[in-house]
Scaffold this active site. Structure first.
Site, short mmCIF file in Angstrom:
data_model
loop_
_atom_site.label_atom_id
_atom_site.label_comp_id
_atom_site.label_asym_id
_atom_site.label_seq_id
_atom_site.Cartn_x
_atom_site.Cartn_y
_atom_site.Cartn_z
N CYS A 7 0.86 -1.19 0.00
CA CYS A 7 0.00 0.00 0.00
C CYS A 7 0.90 1.24 0.00
O CYS A 7 2.08 1.14 -0.35
CB CYS A 7 -0.99 -0.01 1.17
SG CYS A 7 -0.24 0.10 2.81
N ASN A 10 2.29 1.52 4.29
CA ASN A 10 2.62 0.26 4.97
C ASN A 10 2.36 0.32 6.47
O ASN A 10 3.06 -0.29 7.27
CB ASN A 10 4.07 -0.18 4.69
CG ASN A 10 4.39 -1.63 5.11
OD1 ASN A 10 5.53 -1.94 5.44
ND2 ASN A 10 3.42 -2.51 5.09
N CYS A 12 -1.39 0.97 7.43
CA CYS A 12 -2.83 0.70 7.61
C CYS A 12 -3.29 -0.54 6.87
O CYS A 12 -3.64 -1.54 7.48
CB CYS A 12 -3.66 1.90 7.15
SG CYS A 12 -3.40 3.38 8.15
N ARG A 13 -3.33 -0.49 5.53
CA ARG A 13 -3.95 -1.56 4.75
C ARG A 13 -3.05 -2.78 4.57
O ARG A 13 -3.48 -3.92 4.84
CB ARG A 13 -4.38 -1.04 3.37
CG ARG A 13 -5.53 -0.06 3.45
CD ARG A 13 -5.70 0.69 2.14
NE ARG A 13 -4.56 1.56 1.87
CZ ARG A 13 -4.38 2.30 0.78
NH1 ARG A 13 -5.29 2.24 -0.18
NH2 ARG A 13 -3.33 3.07 0.65
N SER A 14 -1.84 -2.59 4.05
CA SER A 14 -1.02 -3.78 3.74
C SER A 14 -0.60 -4.56 4.99
O SER A 14 -0.47 -5.79 4.89
CB SER A 14 0.19 -3.42 2.85
OG SER A 14 1.03 -2.49 3.45
N ASP A 123 -8.35 3.97 1.41
CA ASP A 123 -7.34 4.29 2.42
C ASP A 123 -8.06 4.75 3.68
O ASP A 123 -8.75 5.77 3.66
CB ASP A 123 -6.44 5.40 1.87
CG ASP A 123 -5.29 5.71 2.81
OD1 ASP A 123 -5.32 5.27 3.98
OD2 ASP A 123 -4.36 6.40 2.37
P1 4NP Z 1 -1.78 2.92 4.15
O1 4NP Z 1 -2.40 4.28 4.72
O2 4NP Z 1 -1.26 3.23 2.75
O3 4NP Z 1 -2.95 2.00 4.11
O4 4NP Z 1 -0.69 2.49 5.09
C1 4NP Z 1 -1.65 5.46 4.78
C2 4NP Z 1 -0.93 5.74 5.91
C3 4NP Z 1 -0.20 6.93 5.99
C4 4NP Z 1 -0.21 7.79 4.92
C5 4NP Z 1 -0.92 7.49 3.78
C6 4NP Z 1 -1.64 6.33 3.72
N1 4NP Z 1 0.51 8.99 4.99
O5 4NP Z 1 0.46 9.79 4.03
O6 4NP Z 1 1.19 9.24 5.99
#
Ligand code: 4NP
Length: 150
Positions: A7, A10, A12-14, A123
Site C-alpha cells: 500500500c 505500509n 494501515c492496509r497492507s 485508504d
Molecule cells: P496505508 O495508509 O497506505 O494504508 O498504510 C496510509 C498511511 C499513511 C499515509 C498514507 C496512507 N501517509 O500519508 O502518511
C-alpha cells in the site's frame, strides 16, 4: 508461496493484508511467507497504525510484530505474487517493473473477489470507522485467493 502486500504507507492496509493472509496460511498448515511494504518512505520502521492493530486483534490476528518498510525493485525477485491495495499503488509498483516476468506478478487484491473490476481498497487513514470495512474486504479477498491455491 511468497506473497507481498503493498500500500502507500505500509501502516494501515497492507499490514492487515499481510496479517490476514499469513494467519489463514498458518491455519491451513501452508508454508507461505507473507510480507508487506509501502510505496512511500514516511513510515519506514514504524509499527502498524494503532487502529489497524486494534481491528486485527478483534478478529484474532496479531500484527504487532510488523515494521514498515519501503517497496524496492528487488521485491520483484523475492516474491511470487505482489498484491497492491489501490490503482495508485499499482502504477507506483509497475514503474519499477522490468519486463513481463515482473508485471505478471502484480495484481489489485480486490480483483480476487471482483475480477476485472480494478477496485481499490479505500485508504482508511483519515477515517477512524473505515478500518472494520477494510479488514472485512481484505479478509474476503485473501480467503478467495487461498481457496484457489489449496
Ligand atoms: P496505508 O495508509 O497506505 O494504508 O498504510 C496510509 C498511511 C499513511 C499515509 C498514507 C496512507 N501517509 O500519508 O502518511
Amino acid at each position: 508461496m511468497k506473497i507481498l502486500m503493498v500500500c502507500l504507507g505500509n501502516i494501515c492496509r497492507s499490514p492487515l493484508a499481510e496479517g490476514i493472509m499469513q494467519h489463514k496460511a498458518n491455519e491451513l498448515g501452508l508454508d507461505w511467507t507473507v510480507d508487506s511494504a509501502g510505496t512511500g518512505y514516511w513510515h519506514v520502521g514504524d509499527l502498524p497504525d494503532n487502529r489497524s492493530i486494534a481491528i486485527a486483534r478483534q478478529y484474532g490476528v496479531d500484527i504487532t510484530g510488523q515494521r514498515a518498510r519501503q517497496f524496492t525493485a528487488a521485491d520483484f525477485e523475492r516474491f511470487d505474487k505482489i498484491f497492491v491495495m489501490d490503482t495508485q499503488n499499482l502504477r507506483d509498483v509497475l514503474r519499477h517493473a522490468a519486463g513481463e516476468a515482473h508485471w505478471s506478478k502484480v495484481e489489485l487484491i480486490l480483483n480476487q473477489v471482483h475480477p476485472g473490476e480494478n477496485r481499490s481498497v479505500p485508504d482508511p487513514y483519515y477515517d477512524d470507522n473505515g478500518f472494520d470495512r477494510v479488514f472485512r474486504m481484505l479478509d474476503e479477498a485473501c480467503e478467495a485467493f487461498i481457496r484457489q491455491q489449496v
